[in-house]
Structure formats: C-alpha cells, structure tokens
Write a protein that holds these residues in place. Structure first.
Motif, mmCIF file in Angstrom:
data_model
loop_
_atom_site.group_PDB
_atom_site.id
_atom_site.type_symbol
_atom_site.label_atom_id
_atom_site.label_comp_id
_atom_site.label_asym_id
_atom_site.label_seq_id
_atom_site.Cartn_x
_atom_site.Cartn_y
_atom_site.Cartn_z
ATOM 1 N N LYS A 269 4.692 -12.246 9.380
ATOM 2 C CA LYS A 269 5.739 -11.224 8.964
ATOM 3 C C LYS A 269 5.415 -10.563 7.775
ATOM 4 O O LYS A 269 5.306 -9.231 7.522
ATOM 5 C CB LYS A 269 7.103 -11.869 8.897
ATOM 6 C CG LYS A 269 8.037 -10.754 8.996
ATOM 7 C CD LYS A 269 9.605 -11.369 9.142
ATOM 8 C CE LYS A 269 10.718 -9.734 9.100
ATOM 9 N NZ LYS A 269 10.524 -9.185 7.942
ATOM 10 N N LEU A 270 5.077 -11.529 6.542
ATOM 11 C CA LEU A 270 5.016 -10.816 5.098
ATOM 12 C C LEU A 270 3.405 -9.826 5.121
ATOM 13 O O LEU A 270 3.664 -8.637 4.645
ATOM 14 C CB LEU A 270 4.808 -11.753 4.214
ATOM 15 C CG LEU A 270 4.444 -11.336 2.661
ATOM 16 C CD1 LEU A 270 5.424 -10.651 2.389
ATOM 17 C CD2 LEU A 270 4.204 -12.806 1.860
ATOM 18 N N ILE A 271 2.586 -10.209 6.051
ATOM 19 C CA ILE A 271 1.372 -9.587 6.140
ATOM 20 C C ILE A 271 1.503 -8.195 6.788
ATOM 21 O O ILE A 271 1.383 -7.179 6.314
ATOM 22 C CB ILE A 271 0.443 -10.293 6.992
ATOM 23 C CG1 ILE A 271 -0.423 -11.410 6.090
ATOM 24 C CG2 ILE A 271 -0.944 -9.473 7.252
ATOM 25 C CD1 ILE A 271 -1.010 -12.497 6.908
ATOM 26 N N HIS A 272 2.310 -8.357 7.823
ATOM 27 C CA HIS A 272 2.584 -6.887 8.541
ATOM 28 C C HIS A 272 3.632 -6.106 7.648
ATOM 29 O O HIS A 272 3.316 -4.924 7.542
ATOM 30 C CB HIS A 272 3.542 -7.319 9.814
ATOM 31 C CG HIS A 272 3.946 -6.238 10.525
ATOM 32 N ND1 HIS A 272 3.181 -5.740 11.781
ATOM 33 C CD2 HIS A 272 5.164 -5.424 10.478
ATOM 34 C CE1 HIS A 272 3.856 -4.587 12.100
ATOM 35 N NE2 HIS A 272 4.766 -4.344 11.479
ATOM 36 N N ASP A 273 4.722 -6.551 6.944
ATOM 37 C CA ASP A 273 5.445 -5.862 6.192
ATOM 38 C C ASP A 273 4.700 -5.314 4.987
ATOM 39 O O ASP A 273 5.067 -3.946 4.626
ATOM 40 C CB ASP A 273 6.672 -6.707 5.514
ATOM 41 C CG ASP A 273 7.719 -7.199 6.711
ATOM 42 O OD1 ASP A 273 7.568 -6.454 7.701
ATOM 43 O OD2 ASP A 273 8.578 -8.055 6.470
ATOM 44 N N LEU A 274 3.837 -6.142 4.385
ATOM 45 C CA LEU A 274 3.122 -5.383 3.141
ATOM 46 C C LEU A 274 2.195 -4.411 3.736
ATOM 47 O O LEU A 274 2.026 -3.417 2.976
ATOM 48 C CB LEU A 274 2.309 -6.648 2.539
ATOM 49 C CG LEU A 274 2.910 -7.551 1.718
ATOM 50 C CD1 LEU A 274 2.086 -8.843 1.287
ATOM 51 C CD2 LEU A 274 3.480 -6.983 0.422
ATOM 52 N N ALA A 275 1.649 -4.395 4.824
ATOM 53 C CA ALA A 275 0.743 -3.277 5.151
ATOM 54 C C ALA A 275 1.443 -2.181 5.649
ATOM 55 O O ALA A 275 1.242 -1.117 5.347
ATOM 56 C CB ALA A 275 -0.202 -3.911 6.386
ATOM 57 N N THR A 276 2.741 -2.391 6.179
ATOM 58 C CA THR A 276 3.489 -1.279 6.591
ATOM 59 C C THR A 276 3.930 -0.833 5.411
ATOM 60 O O THR A 276 3.991 0.547 5.236
ATOM 61 C CB THR A 276 4.705 -1.850 7.394
ATOM 62 O OG1 THR A 276 4.085 -2.258 8.709
ATOM 63 C CG2 THR A 276 5.571 -0.785 7.855
ATOM 64 N N GLN A 277 4.561 -1.415 4.446
ATOM 65 C CA GLN A 277 5.052 -0.717 3.052
ATOM 66 C C GLN A 277 3.851 0.148 2.147
ATOM 67 O O GLN A 277 4.217 1.232 2.051
ATOM 68 C CB GLN A 277 5.780 -1.819 2.399
ATOM 69 C CG GLN A 277 6.897 -2.205 2.903
ATOM 70 C CD GLN A 277 7.311 -3.516 2.008
ATOM 71 O OE1 GLN A 277 6.651 -4.075 1.052
ATOM 72 N NE2 GLN A 277 8.160 -4.485 2.655
ATOM 73 N N ALA A 278 2.638 -0.273 2.347
ATOM 74 C CA ALA A 278 1.607 0.288 1.591
ATOM 75 C C ALA A 278 1.279 1.541 2.426
ATOM 76 O O ALA A 278 1.033 2.538 1.870
ATOM 77 C CB ALA A 278 0.496 -0.747 1.606
ATOM 78 N N THR A 279 1.347 1.380 3.794
ATOM 79 C CA THR A 279 0.945 2.649 4.558
ATOM 80 C C THR A 279 1.803 3.860 4.469
ATOM 81 O O THR A 279 1.448 4.983 4.261
ATOM 82 C CB THR A 279 0.553 2.218 5.937
ATOM 83 O OG1 THR A 279 -0.300 1.133 6.162
ATOM 84 C CG2 THR A 279 0.202 3.402 6.889
ATOM 85 N N GLN A 280 3.149 3.257 4.394
ATOM 86 C CA GLN A 280 4.177 4.289 4.425
ATOM 87 C C GLN A 280 4.133 5.061 3.031
ATOM 88 O O GLN A 280 4.406 6.124 2.763
ATOM 89 C CB GLN A 280 5.576 3.551 4.688
ATOM 90 C CG GLN A 280 5.639 3.389 6.196
ATOM 91 C CD GLN A 280 6.980 2.626 6.430
ATOM 92 O OE1 GLN A 280 7.561 2.296 5.541
ATOM 93 N NE2 GLN A 280 7.312 2.573 7.943
ATOM 94 N N SER A 281 3.953 3.984 1.931
ATOM 95 C CA SER A 281 4.074 4.638 0.502
ATOM 96 C C SER A 281 2.797 5.405 0.451
ATOM 97 O O SER A 281 2.969 6.465 -0.584
ATOM 98 C CB SER A 281 3.754 3.556 -0.333
ATOM 99 O OG SER A 281 3.542 3.690 -1.714
ATOM 100 N N VAL A 282 1.751 5.344 0.845
ATOM 101 C CA VAL A 282 0.464 6.196 0.694
ATOM 102 C C VAL A 282 0.661 7.617 1.249
ATOM 103 O O VAL A 282 0.543 8.729 1.019
ATOM 104 C CB VAL A 282 -0.911 5.625 1.173
ATOM 105 C CG1 VAL A 282 -1.759 6.696 0.826
ATOM 106 C CG2 VAL A 282 -1.089 4.427 0.198
ATOM 107 N N LEU A 283 1.296 7.432 2.665
ATOM 108 C CA LEU A 283 1.405 8.632 3.679
ATOM 109 C C LEU A 283 2.601 9.456 3.477
ATOM 110 O O LEU A 283 2.513 10.681 3.822
ATOM 111 C CB LEU A 283 1.104 8.201 5.096
ATOM 112 C CG LEU A 283 -0.172 7.540 5.305
ATOM 113 C CD1 LEU A 283 -0.329 7.149 6.562
ATOM 114 C CD2 LEU A 283 -1.487 8.364 4.914
ATOM 115 N N ASN A 284 3.563 9.071 2.897
ATOM 116 C CA ASN A 284 4.777 9.696 3.006
ATOM 117 C C ASN A 284 5.234 10.143 1.502
ATOM 118 O O ASN A 284 4.624 9.708 0.546
ATOM 119 C CB ASN A 284 6.081 8.613 3.229
ATOM 120 C CG ASN A 284 5.978 8.272 4.738
ATOM 121 O OD1 ASN A 284 5.286 9.043 5.625
ATOM 122 N ND2 ASN A 284 6.497 7.108 5.147
#
Length: 284
Positions: A269-284
């Motif tokens: 879950k941590l891997i998924h959350d970290l990847a999601t947070q980073a992706t959203q941080s870069v793109l949004n």
C-alpha cells in the motif's frame, strides 16, 4: 476477445513484443523496422526504459490459473491520467516529459484492455506532449499507422505501432550528446504509473495468490536516478525532477527484495501511495 496468447503466432505481434513488452528497452545507433522496411538512425541509448506490459501479462496469466480475470478497463478508468491539460503543462519540460511516460504506460494498459478509443487517446496525448517538448509531429510517424491499425481492427499491428511510437519519442526527446535526463523523466513517469497499476492489481487479488514479488525491480530505479542526478543543473532544478528523485529514493528499498521474497501488504500500500502522490504532485 482475443488474448495475448493468440497473437504469439503473429509476426506483427512478435515485433510488437520486441518493441513494447520488454521490461527493459534500449535504442541502438541504428534501429531498423523489419516489417516496414524503414530505417531510423538514432544515437545510442544506454538507459533502461521500463514498460509495464510484460510484467502485467505475467501477473494476468498467473491469476488466470486461479480463475481470476483482470478487468483492465476498470483499472484504466481508475488510474489513467485522462484529464491532463496540455495548455497547463506547456512550457514546463519536466512535467511534459513525465506526462509522456505516464500516458505511454496508460496506453499499455489500454492495449491489455483491448479498448481502441483509450489506446488512441493515450497515444495522442503522448504525441502532443512530445510535440510541446520540441519533437516535430512528422517525426512520430507511427501515430497515423496506429489509427489505421485501430480502424482495421488489426491488434497485432496495434501492438507494433504503439511500440514504435514509444521508440520514436524516446529516440528524439534528448540532446543525447549531453545527457539522457529527459528520457529518464519519461521513464520515471512510465515506471511510476506502471507500479500504480501493478500494486492495485496485486493488492486486489492477494486472496487468490500473493504476487507482490512481481514488483521487485531496483535496477530500473537505479538507472533512472543515475541519469537524473547527473543532469544539467537547470534540469535538476525542475520540480518534476526533484519530486521524481525524492520518490524513487523512497521506493528503492521497498522494491529491493530477494527473488523469492514477498512484500507485506502494508508496504504494498505504501508503494502505491508514494507512486500516486508523486504522480499527482508532478502533474497537478
């Protein structure tokens, strides 16, 4: 609906696998398309380029033995970056490069879903963002061929042309006499988006079989980090690069496991959350 195994007998699909489905891709000094008879001369790439499809097909085939069918279209609908605004990304080459990788990964999932409209949309986005990075549209020639293959319902050719789109973008996105930092950003976007899909699918189907070991892959992270860390200072200063380096450094120990080792559910879950947070941080 045709399965990937059906295409194994197709020479188009075999070529598509070479281009699209390998988990590590490189470009040689001269790439030749044996089917089209065209030759593209490119400067050598030494950076491993991640693509989630091969690994995800392995997950799919293993779960199929347990009677589990993956709804690829549902995962695409949940995770794909379908609402990216090119005008908002314009002028920020870090975010654009990252977005190219994300949409290439989305396109790979759309392929597995056999969703032609989603494949076309992901390819169009990747081409548009690459164009905003200065790659002339006429240099990405596989876009028209992909649309023709979709129109003809030729799935072998669709796989192949998606592979060529990736190759055409990656081969031209950098000034390769200097560095591979933009290629690394594209690779980072593709890898993080791919890991989001993989962790989602593995977590959803843990009761059928624990496939968390399929997320093992520190070598790709090491390759991307190596390029980003030696990038020119103006590239290193980009928010997209800083965010990418930070999350990859957090993720590396989580996916650095032994061949027969499993990843606990909380770390998954941590891997998924970290990847999601980073992706959203870069793109949004």
């Amino acid at each position: 609906m045709l399965s990937p195994n059906h295409f194994m007998n197709s020479r188009h699909f075999a070529a598509g696998l070479t281009l699209l489905l390998s988990s590590v891709q490189t470009l040689s000094a001269q790439e030749t398309n044996p089917l089209a008879g065209a030759t593209e001369k490119n400067t050598a790439h030494k950076l491993a380029f991640p693509n989630p499809v091969f690994r995800l097909i392995g997950i799919e085939n293993t779960l199929k033995k347990q009677g589990v069918k993956i709804d690829w279209s549902a995962h695409y609908d949940k995770l794909a970056a379908t609402k990216l605004d090119a005008s908002a990304l314009k002028g920020d080459k870090g975010r654009l490069g990252f977005a190219v990788g994300v949409r290439l990964a989305d396109g790979a999932i759309a392929l597995l879903a056999k969703e032609k409209s989603k494949i076309a949309a992901a390819a169009r986005d990747a081409e548009e963002f690459a164009g905003l990075l200065g790659i002339p549209k006429q240099q990405i020639t596989s876009g028209k061929s992909l649309l023709k293959a979709i129109e003809d319902n030729d799935w072998g050719a669709i796989f192949e042309e998606m592979g060529w789109i990736q190759q055409e973008i990656v081969s031209q996105i950098d000034n390769k006499d200097k560095d591979l930092s933009m290629t690394a950003l594209v690779a980072c976007g593709a890898w993080l988006q791919g890991i989001r899909y993989a962790t989602s699918i593995v977590s959803d189907n843990m009761a059928a079989e624990d496939l968390s070991n399929s997320l093992r892959g520190p070598a790709v992270i090491e390759g991307i980090l190596a390029e980003l860390r030696k990038a020119p200072k103006d590239i290193q200063a980009l928010k997209a690069v800083k965010d990418s380096v930070a999350v990859l450094e957090e993720l590396k120990p989580l996916v650095s496991i032994k061949r027969d080792e499993k990843i606990p559910h909380d770390k998954l879950k941590l891997i998924h959350d970290l990847a999601t947070q980073a992706t959203q941080s870069v793109l949004n």
